[in-house]
Design a protein around this motif. Structure first.
Motif, PDB file in Angstrom:
ATOM      1  N   ASP A  57      -9.399  -1.607 -14.594  1.00  0.00           N
ATOM      2  CA  ASP A  57      -9.563  -2.989 -14.154  1.00  0.00           C
ATOM      3  C   ASP A  57      -8.340  -3.528 -13.425  1.00  0.00           C
ATOM      4  N   ALA A  58      -7.398  -2.674 -13.102  1.00  0.00           N
ATOM      5  CA  ALA A  58      -6.161  -3.136 -12.477  1.00  0.00           C
ATOM      6  C   ALA A  58      -6.367  -3.520 -11.020  1.00  0.00           C
ATOM      7  N   ARG A  59      -5.541  -4.456 -10.557  1.00  0.00           N
ATOM      8  CA  ARG A  59      -5.331  -4.600  -9.126  1.00  0.00           C
ATOM      9  C   ARG A  59      -4.314  -3.520  -8.763  1.00  0.00           C
ATOM     10  N   LEU A  60      -4.738  -2.584  -7.939  1.00  0.00           N
ATOM     11  CA  LEU A  60      -3.959  -1.369  -7.689  1.00  0.00           C
ATOM     12  C   LEU A  60      -3.581  -1.327  -6.214  1.00  0.00           C
ATOM     13  N   LEU A  61      -2.265  -1.269  -5.958  1.00  0.00           N
ATOM     14  CA  LEU A  61      -1.749  -1.280  -4.590  1.00  0.00           C
ATOM     15  C   LEU A  61      -0.881  -0.050  -4.389  1.00  0.00           C
ATOM     16  N   GLY A  62      -1.221   0.771  -3.370  1.00  0.00           N
ATOM     17  CA  GLY A  62      -0.447   1.953  -3.044  1.00  0.00           C
ATOM     18  C   GLY A  62       0.305   1.762  -1.737  1.00  0.00           C
ATOM     19  N   LEU A  63       1.582   2.148  -1.727  1.00  0.00           N
ATOM     20  CA  LEU A  63       2.420   2.032  -0.538  1.00  0.00           C
ATOM     21  C   LEU A  63       2.990   3.389  -0.164  1.00  0.00           C
ATOM     22  N   ASP A  64       3.020   3.669   1.140  1.00  0.00           N
ATOM     23  CA  ASP A  64       3.616   4.907   1.627  1.00  0.00           C
ATOM     24  C   ASP A  64       3.963   4.722   3.099  1.00  0.00           C
ATOM     25  N   THR A  65       4.882   5.568   3.587  1.00  0.00           N
ATOM     26  CA  THR A  65       5.266   5.489   4.999  1.00  0.00           C
ATOM     27  C   THR A  65       4.381   6.336   5.902  1.00  0.00           C
ATOM     28  N   SER A  66       3.619   7.276   5.336  1.00  0.00           N
ATOM     29  CA  SER A  66       2.892   8.251   6.143  1.00  0.00           C
ATOM     30  C   SER A  66       1.466   7.801   6.439  1.00  0.00           C
ATOM     31  N   PRO A  67       1.123   7.571   7.716  1.00  0.00           N
ATOM     32  CA  PRO A  67      -0.268   7.223   8.036  1.00  0.00           C
ATOM     33  C   PRO A  67      -1.251   8.318   7.645  1.00  0.00           C
ATOM     34  N   ALA A  68      -0.859   9.585   7.813  1.00  0.00           N
ATOM     35  CA  ALA A  68      -1.776  10.682   7.487  1.00  0.00           C
ATOM     36  C   ALA A  68      -2.096  10.713   6.000  1.00  0.00           C
ATOM     37  N   LEU A  69      -1.078  10.544   5.166  1.00  0.00           N
ATOM     38  CA  LEU A  69      -1.322  10.548   3.722  1.00  0.00           C
ATOM     39  C   LEU A  69      -2.128   9.325   3.305  1.00  0.00           C
ATOM     40  N   LEU A  70      -1.863   8.176   3.900  1.00  0.00           N
ATOM     41  CA  LEU A  70      -2.611   6.978   3.543  1.00  0.00           C
ATOM     42  C   LEU A  70      -4.077   7.096   3.946  1.00  0.00           C
ATOM     43  N   GLU A  71      -4.366   7.761   5.055  1.00  0.00           N
ATOM     44  CA  GLU A  71      -5.756   7.963   5.455  1.00  0.00           C
ATOM     45  C   GLU A  71      -6.487   8.807   4.418  1.00  0.00           C
ATOM     46  N   THR A  72      -5.826   9.850   3.932  1.00  0.00           N
ATOM     47  CA  THR A  72      -6.424  10.655   2.868  1.00  0.00           C
ATOM     48  C   THR A  72      -6.614   9.826   1.610  1.00  0.00           C
ATOM     49  N   ALA A  73      -5.627   9.005   1.272  1.00  0.00           N
ATOM     50  CA  ALA A  73      -5.730   8.166   0.076  1.00  0.00           C
ATOM     51  C   ALA A  73      -6.931   7.230   0.163  1.00  0.00           C
ATOM     52  N   ARG A  74      -7.137   6.642   1.328  1.00  0.00           N
ATOM     53  CA  ARG A  74      -8.231   5.677   1.489  1.00  0.00           C
ATOM     54  C   ARG A  74      -9.601   6.334   1.448  1.00  0.00           C
ATOM     55  N   THR A  75      -9.692   7.575   1.876  1.00  0.00           N
ATOM     56  CA  THR A  75     -10.995   8.223   2.004  1.00  0.00           C
ATOM     57  C   THR A  75     -11.352   9.098   0.809  1.00  0.00           C
ATOM     58  N   THR A  76     -10.401   9.898   0.351  1.00  0.00           N
ATOM     59  CA  THR A  76     -10.727  10.841  -0.727  1.00  0.00           C
ATOM     60  C   THR A  76      -9.794  10.751  -1.928  1.00  0.00           C
TER      61      THR A  76
END
Length: 264
Positions: A57-76
């Motif tokens: 139930d958390a509000r969960l916020l992920g931060l990173d500098t890499s667009p490629a890694l963030l795209e993977t995080a958002r999708t899978t």
């Protein structure tokens, strides 16, 4: 310039890489209902997914500098979380009023030209709500052959012009330094270390492991296929001598430093 991360390569040993995070979170105390949880240096979202399972139930916020890694995080990785491309070393989490600041195998990448990552901890502690928690783990194996051989090779006559100043060779303090810093920041802290004897399989498994992490800045400096192949062949041979294969696989000692700190 930040390293060009390869999410598929990083996740090749996803189970082995995520085990320290599970061990870390096992020592995090209970959080309030619907907590705000920050995953600083979230990478491809595998750590964010573990945080979601622990606090659904958390509000969960992920931060990173890499667009490629963030795209993977958002999708899978963990699609239900919020994500932001952010230089975490310069980030002030105070506006989020977090209940938990977590960092999985990322703190050592947050060094800058003027300060190392140790300086971030007081800022993180100040940002927490009362009773909030900082939980992080990072590699402590910078004196291991996987790293010392790489440093020696980078500085060799063949490679030093391209690779001699890629990045510092070590970015982990001894556990006592983290404990001292967290206590001085007004936290009650638990700091420890563990060495996992990870058994890797396949061809050149230690080389494949470091391709997903330590080797990324080096590979960025070797864009030409021939030069990259020559470097990997030389480094791979050194790794095979340092980490010989056995009948059961290649044993790779994997030291980690952990900390859980609660704001008093």
């Amino acid at each position: 310039m930040p390293a060009a991360w390869d999410a598929d390569q990083y996740l090749r040993y996803a189970g082995e890489r995520i085990r320290p995070l599970n061990d870390l979170l096992a020592r995090v105390p209970d959080l309030p209902l619907r907590p705000t949880v920050l995953d600083l240096g979230c990478g491809p979202g595998n750590s964010t997914a573990v945080l979601r399972r622990r606090w659904p139930d958390a509000r969960l916020l992920g931060l990173d500098t890499s667009p490629a890694l963030l795209e993977t995080a958002r999708t899978t990785g963990e699609p239900t979380a919020e994500y932001r491309q952010q230089d975490v070393a310069g980030y002030d989490p105070a506006p989020e009023r977090p209940d938990l600041i977590a960092s999985n195998a990322a703190l050592h990448w947050m060094d800058t030209d003027t300060a190392d990552h140790l300086a971030l901890l007081p800022r993180w502690a100040a940002a927490l709500r009362p009773g909030g928690v900082i939980a992080f783990q990072l590699p402590g194996n910078f004196a291991a052959p996987s790293h010392t051989l790489l440093a020696e090779l980078r500085r060799s006559p063949r490679w030093r012009e391209q690779l001699g100043t890629v990045r510092p060779d070590a970015s982990c303090h001894e556990p006592a330094r983290y404990l001292e810093t967290l206590l001085a920041a007004g936290c009650v802290a638990d700091v420890w270390e563990t060495t996992y004897l990870t058994v890797l399989t396949g061809t050149d498994p230690v080389l494949e492991w470091v391709k997903g992490s330590t080797l990324r800045p080096v590979l960025d400096r070797l864009p030409e296929p021939a030069g990259r192949a020559a470097f990997l062949a030389e480094y791979g041979a050194e790794l095979r001598r340092a980490y010989p294969a056995t009948a059961h696989g290649t044993v790779f000692p994997f030291r980690r430093v952990f900390a859980v700190a609660v704001k008093a």
